[in-house]
Design an enzyme around this catalytic site. Structure first.
Site, short mmCIF file in Angstrom:
data_model
loop_
_atom_site.label_atom_id
_atom_site.label_comp_id
_atom_site.label_asym_id
_atom_site.label_seq_id
_atom_site.Cartn_x
_atom_site.Cartn_y
_atom_site.Cartn_z
N HIS A 295 23.94 74.14 38.38
CA HIS A 295 24.49 75.01 39.42
C HIS A 295 24.54 74.32 40.78
CE1 HIS A 295 24.57 78.95 37.36
NE2 HIS A 295 23.56 78.49 36.66
N GLU B 265 26.26 75.19 43.26
CA GLU B 265 26.40 76.21 44.32
C GLU B 265 25.06 76.82 44.71
OE1 GLU B 265 26.57 76.76 41.23
OE2 GLU B 265 26.30 78.87 40.70
N CYS C 192 28.02 76.84 34.35
CA CYS C 192 27.08 77.57 33.48
C CYS C 192 27.81 78.53 32.53
CB CYS C 192 26.03 78.28 34.33
SG CYS C 192 24.58 78.74 33.38
#
Lengths: 232, 84
Positions: free
Chosen positions: A206, A208, A89
């Site tokens: 994302h 994560e 990002c």
């Protein structure tokens, strides 16, 4: 054998640094450490992770100021020596501004900040970060950005294609790419790319934030595991 | 001392979503004569040097290095001697 260490950069305004730390350390069992933007010591770090957020408030352009921080000068040297660097990002935006990846990010086509789950398709396994995955695999991963509309000039795009540098594209659950699935208007629905040396990769989604079943989605874990294999 | 004014706009070849949205709003207001709206940034700064050529060179460098991203943006510089 020592546990590989992921160095997670922290800028004023980073907000996915702890998510990344948790994912690499608690979920994947690697070692991880935070590296403040004023630090210049990357010794002992096996992989640099440039996390999401709003570094320096996204002033001027996303990533434009972070790119000149002391730590980034070391990351540029680390990458030039072949060290693995991954951006997520805002990390993608910073790596573009730093010139470690080609292209730039425009505001999303519809001008909205988009925060939702999207599907992405793996376009190449010819990177150390994706070699253990299957080409064409589809992952459901959240995006959360206002400036993720990837752009590059036609010559640059041609080079990306010729050198197999497009890593992820936005698609639907079946892996098909349509105008509707290209959520932010990116050129060729690009969601992630790598450099020509293949040691720097970045993506807007994302992984994560979606690496555990308890969060309702563990698709991101596959991507993080593949990234971790590179240093494992 | 000089005063430098920099305008940064998206390159002509690049779609400007903000400009497009503003243009659509203007057309909704009936101002259909207004076309090709582009939105950019306006940056002013003082340049502490006695030479206009040096001032221009400094600002040019600032634009290339930081203030504009030449992958997607163009910039224009205007330099004036400060009167104060």
């Amino acid at each position: 054998m020592p546990v590989p260490k992921v160095g997670i950069l922290v800028f004023p305004g980073s907000n996915c640094d702890h998510d990344a730390y948790h994912a690499f350390k608690s979920v994947l069992g690697l070692d991880a450490k935070f590296i403040w933007h004023k630090e210049t010591d990357l010794s002992g770090v096996d992989l640099v992770l440039v996390p999401g957020g709003f570094s320096y408030g996204d002033y001027l352009r996303s990533g434009a100021i972070a790119r000149f921080s002391p730590v980034m000068q070391e990351v540029i040297k680390f990458a030039e020596k072949g060290g693995p660097v991954v951006g997520i990002c805002n990390g993608f935006q910073i790596l573009l501004e730093a010139g470690l990846l080609p292209g730039a990010m425009l505001h999303n086509q519809d001008l909205r900040f988009i925060c939702k789950d999207v599907h992405i398709r793996l376009e190449t396994t010819q990177t150390p970060f994706t070699s253990s995955l299957e080409k064409g695999a589809v992952f459901k991963i959240p995006i959360s950005h206002g400036e993720g509309n990837y752009t590059i000039d036609p010559v640059g795009l041609q080079e990306l294609k010729e050198h197999d540098q497009i890593v992820f594209r936005y698609c639907n659950a079946q892996g098909e790419i349509t105008e509707e699935t290209n959520v932010n208007g990116s050129v060729e629905a690009i969601a992630g790319i790598c450099n020509r040396g293949r040691n720097v990769m970045a993506m807007m989604p994302h992984p994560e934030r979606a690496a555990e079943e308890i969060l309702g989605n563990a698709d991101g874990k596959h991507i993080l595991e593949a990234i971790a294999e590179q240093i494992g | 001392m000089f005063k430098a004014t920099v305008t940064v706009t998206l390159r002509k070849s690049i779609l400007d979503p903000k400009g497009k949205a503003a243009e659509q709003a203007l057309h909704q207001l009936g101002m259909n004569e207004l076309k090709g709206v582009r939105i950019g940034k306006y940056i002013v700064m003082d340049v502490d040097t006695d030479s206009e050529a040096k001032a221009r060179e400094l600002v040019q460098n600032a634009c290339s290095k930081l203030l504009a991203n030449e992958v997607m943006e163009d910039f224009q510089i205007s330099i004036e001697r400060s009167t104060s």
